[in-house]
Design an enzyme around this catalytic site. Sequence first.
Site, short mmCIF file in Angstrom:
data_model
loop_
_atom_site.label_atom_id
_atom_site.label_comp_id
_atom_site.label_asym_id
_atom_site.label_seq_id
_atom_site.Cartn_x
_atom_site.Cartn_y
_atom_site.Cartn_z
N HIS A 31 94.19 25.87 38.70
CA HIS A 31 92.82 26.51 38.79
C HIS A 31 92.03 25.83 39.84
CE1 HIS A 31 90.66 23.56 35.95
NE2 HIS A 31 92.08 23.84 35.30
N HIS A 71 87.51 17.28 41.47
CA HIS A 71 87.96 18.54 41.90
C HIS A 71 86.96 19.35 42.81
CE1 HIS A 71 86.26 19.34 38.00
NE2 HIS A 71 85.92 20.37 38.64
N HIS A 109 85.76 23.49 43.82
CA HIS A 109 85.36 24.85 43.66
C HIS A 109 84.99 25.38 45.14
CE1 HIS A 109 85.19 24.42 39.21
NE2 HIS A 109 84.71 23.41 39.47
N GLU A 139 79.55 26.57 42.29
CA GLU A 139 79.34 27.13 40.95
C GLU A 139 77.96 26.88 40.57
OE1 GLU A 139 82.15 24.72 38.37
OE2 GLU A 139 83.01 26.89 38.26
N HIS A 176 83.24 18.18 41.98
CA HIS A 176 82.83 17.66 40.58
C HIS A 176 83.62 16.47 40.69
CE1 HIS A 176 81.52 22.05 39.09
NE2 HIS A 176 80.59 21.54 39.96
N THR A 185 82.86 24.19 32.90
CA THR A 185 82.48 25.29 33.73
C THR A 185 84.15 26.20 33.48
OG1 THR A 185 83.40 24.91 35.75
CG2 THR A 185 81.09 24.59 35.38
N THR A 186 85.11 25.59 32.70
CA THR A 186 86.06 26.12 32.49
C THR A 186 86.54 26.02 30.98
OG1 THR A 186 87.26 24.12 32.92
CG2 THR A 186 87.25 25.48 34.74
O1 1SD Z 1 87.14 22.65 35.81
C1 1SD Z 1 87.02 21.32 35.23
C2 1SD Z 1 88.57 20.99 34.34
O2 1SD Z 1 89.64 20.94 35.42
C3 1SD Z 1 88.30 19.75 33.71
O3 1SD Z 1 88.21 18.96 34.75
C4 1SD Z 1 86.97 19.61 32.79
C5 1SD Z 1 86.90 18.28 32.45
O4 1SD Z 1 87.93 17.84 31.80
O5 1SD Z 1 85.95 20.10 33.67
C6 1SD Z 1 85.82 21.33 34.31
S1 1SD Z 1 84.40 21.45 35.23
O6 1SD Z 1 83.36 21.64 34.02
O7 1SD Z 1 84.11 19.90 35.64
N1 1SD Z 1 84.32 22.40 36.49
ZN ZN Z 2 84.31 21.64 38.06
#
Ligand code: 1SD
Ligand code: ZN
Length: 253
Positions: A63, A93, A95, A105, A118, A198-199
């Site tokens: 993802h 990571h 988006h 986002e 992020h 957000t996931t």
């Molecule tokens: O999408 C990430 C997810 O991969 C994971 O990193 C999680 C935290 O453990 O966070 C979400 S996010 O809210 O940083 N998008």
């Molecule tokens: Zn994220």
Amino acid sequence: GIEYLNLRRSDWPENWPETCKGKKQSPINIDDSEVKINKNLRDIKFVNYDKVLNNPVLVNNGHSVKLDIEDDSNVPKIQDGGLKAEYKFQQLHFHWGSENTTGSEHTLNNKIYPMEMHLVHYNSKYEKDEAHNYEDGLAVLAVFIKIDANDNNAFSAFSQNLKFVYGNDSYDISSSDLTLQALLPKDSLYYRYQGSLTTPPCNETVIWTVFANPVTIGIEQIKEFRNESLDDLVNNFRPIQNLNDRTVEKSYN
Ligand code: 1SD
Ligand code: ZN
């Protein structure tokens, strides 16, 4: 650990029908005319952000593309800036969208950026893989990314190595001598609010810091993220969620 890592994005709604329906969900639109300036929100203290990361590994987790590191005595940390604890860096990571008009986002005054980074940090009093279960467990820094004609060298470690993580692969990028500091905006102004992952499972355990000013990525660099071999990841943003009772605060400096 977190179970969703190996699930395809298209499977999320069926697997998490309830957990993602809370009143403090992320992302949100930040309306600068509605935010409250908080004089206690001074500069975040970035510890070890200038140190080369320890064993950074690029991972395609189905993802997003994320960068994991191994903790050592030089692990980057954040504190102050209204944070009541020390938070250690866990991973970062991205988006992003298939076109320049979509991808981020969060939005700022309804402006969508083509990309958002992020930097996920966990409260050092918890175990790394447990922190997302606690109210004060996670602090995520969000950085808007806009497109520039010129490459941003800081992002080369990602753009040049994406081809090694097509499919659900990992790739060691230690040789790129990456520091987190190089990825941050120069201006420290930020917004702060209480939100969620957000996931799925969308835990409402995230202290969000959204930097007001974007960084840049080169047009040729973002094309690497939009490569057809990463089709499953592109447009990996969650839609805007309702603010409900929350107030967004703005730092003071
Ligand atoms: O999408 C990430 C997810 O991969 C994971 O990193 C999680 C935290 O453990 O966070 C979400 S996010 O809210 O940083 N998008
Ligand atoms: Zn994220």
